[in-house]
Scaffold this active site. Structure first.
Site, short mmCIF file in Angstrom:
data_model
loop_
_atom_site.label_atom_id
_atom_site.label_comp_id
_atom_site.label_asym_id
_atom_site.label_seq_id
_atom_site.Cartn_x
_atom_site.Cartn_y
_atom_site.Cartn_z
N PHE A 57 0.87 -1.17 0.00
CA PHE A 57 0.00 0.00 0.00
C PHE A 57 0.90 1.22 0.00
CE2 PHE A 57 -2.27 3.50 1.91
CZ PHE A 57 -3.44 3.49 1.18
N CYS A 58 0.70 2.10 -0.97
CA CYS A 58 1.55 3.28 -1.09
C CYS A 58 0.76 4.52 -0.64
CB CYS A 58 2.01 3.46 -2.53
SG CYS A 58 3.07 4.88 -2.75
N PRO A 59 1.21 5.19 0.41
CA PRO A 59 0.49 6.39 0.86
C PRO A 59 0.63 7.56 -0.11
CG PRO A 59 2.46 6.05 2.18
CD PRO A 59 2.33 4.86 1.28
N VAL A 62 -2.11 6.80 -2.48
CA VAL A 62 -3.31 6.50 -1.70
C VAL A 62 -4.06 5.29 -2.28
CG1 VAL A 62 -5.29 7.53 -0.54
CG2 VAL A 62 -3.48 9.00 -1.37
N ASN A 63 -3.29 4.24 -2.57
CA ASN A 63 -3.89 3.05 -3.14
C ASN A 63 -2.94 1.88 -2.96
OD1 ASN A 63 -5.71 1.44 -4.47
ND2 ASN A 63 -5.56 2.47 -6.44
#
Length: 99
Positions: A57-59, A62-63
């Site tokens: 999950f990559c902040p 945001v996905n």
């Protein structure tokens, strides 16, 4: 990358695996989502769903980065690297001329 689905498992696939015992034996059951997981898929605790070929999950986007949006994530990283390099190269003469 933000608006691209990372790759979720279709509900028809879950119903087909749950109905067939041999298929259910080949796939793991996810206790968090209550669904069978295909090979190389994982449960994302942030998005609360099973994602095909979940990387992380990559902040920043945001996905979750998965099967369908990995290409866009790599392009995002490449464009970020290119733009930071361009800014550094254009500012380098003025940074060296300070003294």
């Amino acid at each position: 990358t933000v608006f691209t689905d990372p790759g979720t498992v279709p509900p028809e696939w879950h119903r087909a695996v749950a109905a067939d015992r041999r298929l259910a034996a080949d796939h793991r059951y996810c206790t968090k989502s209550g669904l069978y997981r295909p090979l190389r898929s994982h449960y994302c605790s942030v998005t609360r769903r099973v994602v095909l070929n979940l990387d992380h999950f990559c902040p920043w986007v945001v996905n979750a980065v998965g099967f369908y949006n990995r290409k866009f994530f790599v392009l995002f990283l490449l464009y970020t690297l290119l733009s930071c390099s361009w800014v550094l190269l254009t500012l380098l003469p003025s940074l060296l001329d300070v003294g």
